[in-house]
Design an enzyme around this catalytic site. Sequence first.
Site, PDB file in Angstrom:
ATOM      1  N   CYS A   9       0.818  -1.227   0.000  1.00  0.00           N
ATOM      2  CA  CYS A   9       0.000   0.000   0.000  1.00  0.00           C
ATOM      3  C   CYS A   9       0.847   1.269   0.000  1.00  0.00           C
ATOM      4  CB  CYS A   9      -0.954  -0.015   1.180  1.00  0.00           C
ATOM      5  SG  CYS A   9      -2.236  -1.255   0.962  1.00  0.00           S
ATOM      6  N   HIS A  55      -3.087   7.181   2.355  1.00  0.00           N
ATOM      7  CA  HIS A  55      -3.529   5.899   1.800  1.00  0.00           C
ATOM      8  C   HIS A  55      -4.863   5.533   2.445  1.00  0.00           C
ATOM      9  CE1 HIS A  55      -3.808   1.844   0.539  1.00  0.00           C
ATOM     10  NE2 HIS A  55      -3.653   1.365   1.755  1.00  0.00           N
ATOM     11  N   ASN A  95     -10.062   0.006  -0.388  1.00  0.00           N
ATOM     12  CA  ASN A  95      -8.600   0.089  -0.457  1.00  0.00           C
ATOM     13  C   ASN A  95      -8.148  -0.432  -1.826  1.00  0.00           C
ATOM     14  OD1 ASN A  95      -5.851  -0.196  -0.235  1.00  0.00           O
ATOM     15  ND2 ASN A  95      -5.895  -1.292   1.725  1.00  0.00           N
TER      16      ASN A  95
HETATM   17  N1  ACO Z   1     -18.285  -8.474   9.222  1.00  0.00           N
HETATM   18  C1  ACO Z   1     -18.674  -8.731  10.476  1.00  0.00           C
HETATM   19  N2  ACO Z   1     -17.823  -9.111  11.428  1.00  0.00           N
HETATM   20  C2  ACO Z   1     -16.519  -9.211  11.115  1.00  0.00           C
HETATM   21  C3  ACO Z   1     -16.044  -8.931   9.808  1.00  0.00           C
HETATM   22  C4  ACO Z   1     -16.987  -8.560   8.854  1.00  0.00           C
HETATM   23  N3  ACO Z   1     -16.632  -8.257   7.580  1.00  0.00           N
HETATM   24  N4  ACO Z   1     -14.707  -9.118   9.787  1.00  0.00           N
HETATM   25  C5  ACO Z   1     -14.362  -9.490  11.035  1.00  0.00           C
HETATM   26  N5  ACO Z   1     -15.440  -9.554  11.829  1.00  0.00           N
HETATM   27  C6  ACO Z   1     -15.520  -9.907  13.240  1.00  0.00           C
HETATM   28  C7  ACO Z   1     -14.353 -10.738  13.708  1.00  0.00           C
HETATM   29  O1  ACO Z   1     -14.550 -12.107  13.422  1.00  0.00           O
HETATM   30  C8  ACO Z   1     -14.353 -10.433  15.172  1.00  0.00           C
HETATM   31  O2  ACO Z   1     -15.315 -11.226  15.783  1.00  0.00           O
HETATM   32  P1  ACO Z   1     -15.020 -11.874  17.237  1.00  0.00           P
HETATM   33  O3  ACO Z   1     -14.827 -10.716  18.160  1.00  0.00           O
HETATM   34  O4  ACO Z   1     -16.254 -12.670  17.501  1.00  0.00           O
HETATM   35  O5  ACO Z   1     -13.779 -12.693  17.076  1.00  0.00           O
HETATM   36  C9  ACO Z   1     -14.819  -8.987  15.255  1.00  0.00           C
HETATM   37  O6  ACO Z   1     -15.472  -8.734  14.006  1.00  0.00           O
HETATM   38  C10 ACO Z   1     -13.699  -7.988  15.430  1.00  0.00           C
HETATM   39  O7  ACO Z   1     -12.678  -8.309  14.469  1.00  0.00           O
HETATM   40  P2  ACO Z   1     -11.372  -7.452  14.361  1.00  0.00           P
HETATM   41  O8  ACO Z   1     -10.452  -8.029  13.356  1.00  0.00           O
HETATM   42  O9  ACO Z   1     -10.850  -7.208  15.752  1.00  0.00           O
HETATM   43  O10 ACO Z   1     -11.992  -6.073  13.807  1.00  0.00           O
HETATM   44  P3  ACO Z   1     -11.287  -4.695  13.674  1.00  0.00           P
HETATM   45  O11 ACO Z   1     -12.028  -3.687  14.403  1.00  0.00           O
HETATM   46  O12 ACO Z   1      -9.809  -4.801  13.913  1.00  0.00           O
HETATM   47  O13 ACO Z   1     -11.499  -4.386  12.113  1.00  0.00           O
HETATM   48  C11 ACO Z   1     -10.245  -4.422  10.058  1.00  0.00           C
HETATM   49  C12 ACO Z   1     -10.970  -5.248  11.146  1.00  0.00           C
HETATM   50  C13 ACO Z   1     -11.276  -3.539   9.424  1.00  0.00           C
HETATM   51  C14 ACO Z   1      -9.661  -5.382   9.049  1.00  0.00           C
HETATM   52  C15 ACO Z   1      -9.168  -3.563  10.733  1.00  0.00           C
HETATM   53  O14 ACO Z   1      -8.379  -4.343  11.579  1.00  0.00           O
HETATM   54  C16 ACO Z   1      -8.258  -2.887   9.723  1.00  0.00           C
HETATM   55  O15 ACO Z   1      -8.680  -2.019   8.985  1.00  0.00           O
HETATM   56  N6  ACO Z   1      -6.969  -3.249   9.724  1.00  0.00           N
HETATM   57  C17 ACO Z   1      -6.004  -2.581   8.874  1.00  0.00           C
HETATM   58  C18 ACO Z   1      -6.146  -2.978   7.456  1.00  0.00           C
HETATM   59  C19 ACO Z   1      -5.033  -2.300   6.677  1.00  0.00           C
HETATM   60  O16 ACO Z   1      -4.715  -1.170   6.919  1.00  0.00           O
HETATM   61  N7  ACO Z   1      -4.395  -3.010   5.781  1.00  0.00           N
HETATM   62  C20 ACO Z   1      -3.181  -2.434   5.209  1.00  0.00           C
HETATM   63  C21 ACO Z   1      -3.287  -2.111   3.855  1.00  0.00           C
HETATM   64  S1  ACO Z   1      -3.397  -3.471   2.783  1.00  0.00           S
HETATM   65  C22 ACO Z   1      -1.888  -3.639   1.926  1.00  0.00           C
HETATM   66  O17 ACO Z   1      -0.863  -3.126   2.285  1.00  0.00           O
HETATM   67  C23 ACO Z   1      -1.925  -4.559   0.706  1.00  0.00           C
END
Ligand code: ACO
Length: 329
Positions: free
Chosen positions: A113, A254, A284
């Site tokens: 990214c 980003h 993204n």
């Molecule tokens: N819908 C509903 N529930 C979900 C979903 C979904 N799509 N995805 C995960 N959950 C659930 C999980 O299973 C978890 O449930 P549990 O508590 O029963 O185990 C709960 O939601 C919380 O999950 P988390 O992973 O803790 O959710 P978080 O608030 O961290 O959000 C996210 C997840 C959106 C992916 C976040 O962590 C994020 O944005 N991370 C950074 C992503 C990023 O920046 N990537 C870098 C760029 S990509 C690149 O470089 C190619």
Amino acid sequence: MPKAKISALGCYVPPRLLTNFDLEKMVDTSNEWILERTGIVERHIAAPDVATSDMAVEAARVALAQRGIEASDLDALLVCTVTPDMYFPSTACLVQHRLGAKKIWGFDLIAACSSFLYGMGVGAHLVMAGTHKKVLVIGADTMSRIIDYTDRSTCILFGDGAGAMLIEPSEDDNYGLIDFLYEIDGSGGDALKMPAGGSRMPPSHETVDRKLHYVHQDGQAVFKYAVRKMYEACRELLARNNVTGKDLGCLICHQANRRIIQATADRLGMPPEKVIINIDRYGNTTSATLPLATRDALTQGRLKKGDLVVYAAVGAGFTAGASLWRWAY
Ligand code: ACO
């Protein structure tokens, strides 16, 4: 040393939309969850016969037309991507051929990214070295090809798209790249990766069965690093240039998660009108987020000639950084 400025911009997104409501029918998720946790409403998805080079060519043509030049006027072409058409030939070669650019060189740049942020820096330095007059930096990714659409934790995040920026010498020293701060940290490599398909784990029936050719992410680890690092990179870059968040015309980050951008902006003391967020419409798009956000900033009149603008990114690797520019058109 001549200054390097951005002199034209072109973008392309495929027409097909994938909304949160579409995803509700594919995996166990909800529009509310996606909106609240990421800020995404919809993303564009390429048709099956469209590859990264196709979108890159479209974006490049818009940028060239905007500047009123031909592909044969270019000196170099960089394609920033984690989803090349194939390992080799490089996507830069495929795009060069399609554009009909003659006697130029170029290559693909992979920094997840942060790819486009790094590409802007490399392009600017080719110009600042005095050896290149026109460098086209393209960011293009077909993320939908490396996403598992049964994995709700990743499939909601990504979209497809492309953007291209032309970088040229600036006749006026006041405009162009002022400073940059880039940093990679491979200790975070396991947090976000596409495990199979390379020399460590060549593609096989087993890797496909185990879905190792898709993006695997520890979302929370990436989130924590991104929130910290994006702010730190901006803060250090601004401090060493005696600039504060209030002096900036625009912050263009980003677009991985609305909460990451918001946290960075808040800590820099940036008011919302100066922070460009368009993750709601594109998701993204990895290498295309910065040009797509720049296009929105320009069309909405939020980025104008003479504005100080900070670009910031964090991505897999980990890769991170920020750059400070004075906008030139
Ligand atoms: N819908 C509903 N529930 C979900 C979903 C979904 N799509 N995805 C995960 N959950 C659930 C999980 O299973 C978890 O449930 P549990 O508590 O029963 O185990 C709960 O939601 C919380 O999950 P988390 O992973 O803790 O959710 P978080 O608030 O961290 O959000 C996210 C997840 C959106 C992916 C976040 O962590 C994020 O944005 N991370 C950074 C992503 C990023 O920046 N990537 C870098 C760029 S990509 C690149 O470089 C190619």
